[in-house]
Write an enzyme that holds these catalytic residues in place. Structure first.
Site, PDB file in Angstrom:
ATOM      1  N   LYS A 159       0.834  -1.199   0.000  1.00 17.41           N
ATOM      2  CA  LYS A 159       0.000   0.000   0.000  1.00 17.41           C
ATOM      3  C   LYS A 159       0.872   1.253   0.000  1.00 17.41           C
ATOM      4  CE  LYS A 159      -3.383   2.487   2.750  1.00 17.41           C
ATOM      5  NZ  LYS A 159      -4.303   2.520   3.876  1.00 17.41           N
ATOM      6  N   GLU A 189      10.388  -4.787   4.582  1.00 20.24           N
ATOM      7  CA  GLU A 189      10.448  -6.172   4.103  1.00 20.24           C
ATOM      8  C   GLU A 189      10.208  -6.235   2.601  1.00 20.24           C
ATOM      9  OE1 GLU A 189       8.830  -5.053   6.719  1.00 20.24           O
ATOM     10  OE2 GLU A 189       8.835  -6.471   8.384  1.00 20.24           O
ATOM     11  N   GLU A 210      -4.854  -6.604  14.695  1.00 17.59           N
ATOM     12  CA  GLU A 210      -4.312  -5.301  14.292  1.00 17.59           C
ATOM     13  C   GLU A 210      -5.425  -4.246  14.338  1.00 17.59           C
ATOM     14  OE1 GLU A 210      -2.568  -4.120  10.240  1.00 17.59           O
ATOM     15  OE2 GLU A 210      -0.752  -4.621  11.341  1.00 17.59           O
ATOM     16  N   LYS A 217       9.461  -0.925  14.303  1.00 17.94           N
ATOM     17  CA  LYS A 217      10.056  -0.618  12.988  1.00 17.94           C
ATOM     18  C   LYS A 217      11.175   0.403  13.154  1.00 17.94           C
ATOM     19  CE  LYS A 217       5.807  -0.963  10.211  1.00 17.94           C
ATOM     20  NZ  LYS A 217       4.883  -0.249   9.335  1.00 17.94           N
TER      21      LYS A 217
HETATM   22  O1  F6P Z   1       3.210  -2.845   9.713  1.00 12.25           O
HETATM   23  C1  F6P Z   1       1.852  -3.096   9.607  1.00 12.25           C
HETATM   24  C2  F6P Z   1       1.348  -2.794   8.225  1.00 12.25           C
HETATM   25  O2  F6P Z   1       1.284  -1.422   8.024  1.00 12.25           O
HETATM   26  C3  F6P Z   1       0.007  -3.455   7.963  1.00 12.25           C
HETATM   27  O3  F6P Z   1      -1.044  -2.700   8.439  1.00 12.25           O
HETATM   28  C4  F6P Z   1       0.034  -3.606   6.489  1.00 12.25           C
HETATM   29  O4  F6P Z   1      -0.923  -4.520   6.023  1.00 12.25           O
HETATM   30  C5  F6P Z   1       1.453  -4.070   6.286  1.00 12.25           C
HETATM   31  O5  F6P Z   1       2.203  -3.334   7.237  1.00 12.25           O
HETATM   32  C6  F6P Z   1       2.013  -3.871   4.907  1.00 12.25           C
HETATM   33  O6  F6P Z   1       1.970  -2.529   4.534  1.00 12.25           O
HETATM   34  P1  F6P Z   1       2.166  -2.114   3.029  1.00 12.25           P
HETATM   35  O7  F6P Z   1       1.075  -2.726   2.238  1.00 12.25           O
HETATM   36  O8  F6P Z   1       2.130  -0.616   3.027  1.00 12.25           O
HETATM   37  O9  F6P Z   1       3.516  -2.628   2.589  1.00 12.25           O
END
Ligand code: F6P
Length: 522
Positions: A208, A214, A351, A491
């Site tokens: 998103k 990661e 969450e 994080k």
């Molecule tokens: O760290 C939690 C989080 O923000 C979740 O809410 C989300 O689904 C996941 O990390 C991955 O986030 P992104 O889709 O922005 O990589």
């Protein structure tokens, strides 16, 4: 205007009294003996999901008090605010509109919700993106040269698509393999890269924010591997699914499908994040998934409280957490294809509702989300069901079963279903005159959710049901179910520790962290 706090409503006090009077001693066996109609009274149909709630520790009077609690906490107003596109995610000033992702295009459905006109622009964008994403999915499906699809994403950008692709395995067109890489642990990506070839692999970078460590680390490594293996056509072999299209383009990905900040990560499998699902089951399958979820949305929006399954489940969760004091719920999918459902639900519920402050940031004096955990039946029976039957803690179990299998192997399905039904029965009836080690106290609650078949449509309905039940308990608790500040601290700290592991000087560390770093350095 803040909504009334649940523990300050008259219904909360009445529920406390009901629990102290008789609720704490409620016995399911007595309840069934006294009421031959209990199964009928406490079971119901919702779109594509039949629910037997009769083996739960509540009677009609208690459930009525829970409905009072819902009314007094203004649950329906909060629901309607979400469906009107109001910024109910107040800490991030965002609307919460994952439901719009499954709303039919204008003119395709008799207006199901009166406020839909206020989000007409967003609905148009949703359908334009959906059409483009599904057309791309069909192109990939028709491209026999692409044999492997590797989804790189984590949390909501992994769990939903992975859970659904596994769940709908019987609908997946042969000829393509699906891989899901989420962990920053290089072993995971390396194992997948050993099994694929650059010329026949499509990498989907799902994030998103397009900033998650990661995913960015795995995406960069995948791109380096692709180029080192002689791959040149990045545009053909990499595609990004993100709200941050600019960052994806800066990363070098040309093919992108966007979505919007009003879709929470853990609610995003209906958006472009669902592309692996669409490639796996096709455009029509994906539309069926959305349609099933939409039917559940309509049920949530229109069924009276007494017959509203997400409402009943969410209120039951509150009853168990805040009055019985149960700390966890076990998810028992009696269908191996639903093996990632517990992990998916963990993120969805923990969450969303693992919060300790109200909307204004004030600490709450009552408990919120339980721990969710589980494995598919019958495997769980041979691992931890011992504790469910004879342990010292009561853990409500949520069974999920499917009436009709899609395989034709003789004998299996009846054995599977028999085990699910028997476990629910054993939890409730117990074995009270056996004594000693053979004593089962019984009276252990469970819910039984039954789908006629596991299809894209029924899966969509089941997942939307779970989303809305989490909404209901979160709304009663008065928390913001749509932010996740609790993931941030770790994080940030990891960045400093990573630098220290790389040789940078680290100051001000606690003794344990310093000791571990020294241990890792030598
Ligand atoms: O760290 C939690 C989080 O923000 C979740 O809410 C989300 O689904 C996941 O990390 C991955 O986030 P992104 O889709 O922005 O990589």
């Amino acid at each position: 205007m803040p909504r009334p706090r649940c523990d300050q409503t008259p219904a909360w006090g009445a529920l406390q009294e009901a629990f102290a009077d008789a609720g704490h001693a409620f016995d399911l066996r007595t309840a069934f003996a006294q009421d031959p109609q209990r199964f009928e009274s406490f079971s119901q149909d919702a779109p594509h999901v039949f629910a037997d709630l009769s083996k739960n520790l509540l009677d009609a009077a208690t459930e009525r008090l829970l409905f009072d609690l819902a009314r007094q906490c203004e649950l329906l107003q909060h629901r309607d605010a979400m469906f009107a596109g109001q910024a109910i995610n107040a800490t991030e000033q965002r609307a919460v509109m994952h439901w719009l992702l499954r709303y039919p295009a204008a003119g395709q459905h008799q207006q199901a919700h009166s406020d839909i006109n206020s989000v007409a622009t967003e609905l148009t964008q949703v359908h334009a993106t959906l059409a483009a994403m599904l057309a791309y999915a069909e192109t990939v499906r028709a491209d026999a040269a692409i044999t492997d699809v590797v989804n790189i994403g984590i949390g909501g950008s992994d769990l939903g698509p992975q859970m659904a692709v596994l769940a709908l395995d019987e609908f997946v067109t042969p000829g393509k393999r699906f891989h899901f890489v989420s962990n920053v642990d290089g072993h995971e990506l390396a194992a997948v890269l050993r099994r694929v070839q650059p010329h026949s692999t499509l990498f989907l970078i799902a994030s998103k924010t397009f900033t998650t460590t990661e995913t960015m680390t795995n995406a960069a490594s995948a791109k380096r591997w692709f180029e080192a293996q002689g791959g040149t056509d990045v545009a053909r072999h990499f595609c990004a699914l993100t709200t941050n299209v600019a960052a994806a383009q800066a990363f070098g990905v040309r093919t992108t499908f966007g979505f919007w900040d009003w879709v929470g990560g853990r609610y995003s499998m209906w958006s472009a994040i669902g592309l692996p699902i669409a490639i796996a089951i096709g455009a029509q399958g994906f539309r069926d998934l959305l349609a099933g979820a939409f039917e559940m949305d309509q049920h949530f929006c229109s069924a009276p409280l007494e017959q509203n399954l997400p409402v009943r489940l969410g209120l039951l969760d509150v009853w168990y957490r805040n009055f019985h004091g149960f700390t966890s719920r076990s998810i028992a999918p009696y269908h191996s294809a639903l093996r990632r459902l517990p992990a998916y639900l963990q993120q969805l519920e923990m969450e969303s509702n693992g919060k300790r402050v109200d909307m204004a940031g004030q600490a709450l004096p009552y408990d919120t989300a339980p721990v969710l955990w589980g494995e598919p039946g019958t495997n769980g029976q041979h691992a931890y069901f011992q504790m469910l039957h004879q342990g010292t803690e009561v853990v409500p179990v949520e069974f999920v079963a499917v009436k009709t299998p899609r395989h034709t192997l003789a004998g299996h399905h009846n054995k599977l279903l028999a085990n699910g039904v028997a476990q629910a029965q054993a939890l409730m009836v117990g074995q009270i005159d056996a004594g000693g080690h053979r004593h089962f106290p019984g009276n252990r609650p469970s819910t039984f959710l039954l789908l006629n078949e596991l299809t894209p449509t029924s899966l969509g309905a089941l997942i939307a049901l779970q989303e809305h039940r989490v909404f209901v308990s979160g709304a009663i608790w008065g928390i913001n179910s749509f932010d996740q500040w609790g993931v941030e601290l770790g994080k940030v700290l990891a960045k400093g520790i990573e630098a220290a592991l790389g040789g940078a000087e680290a100051t001000g560390l606690d003794g344990s962290t310093r000791g571990l770093l020294q241990r890792l350095a030598t």
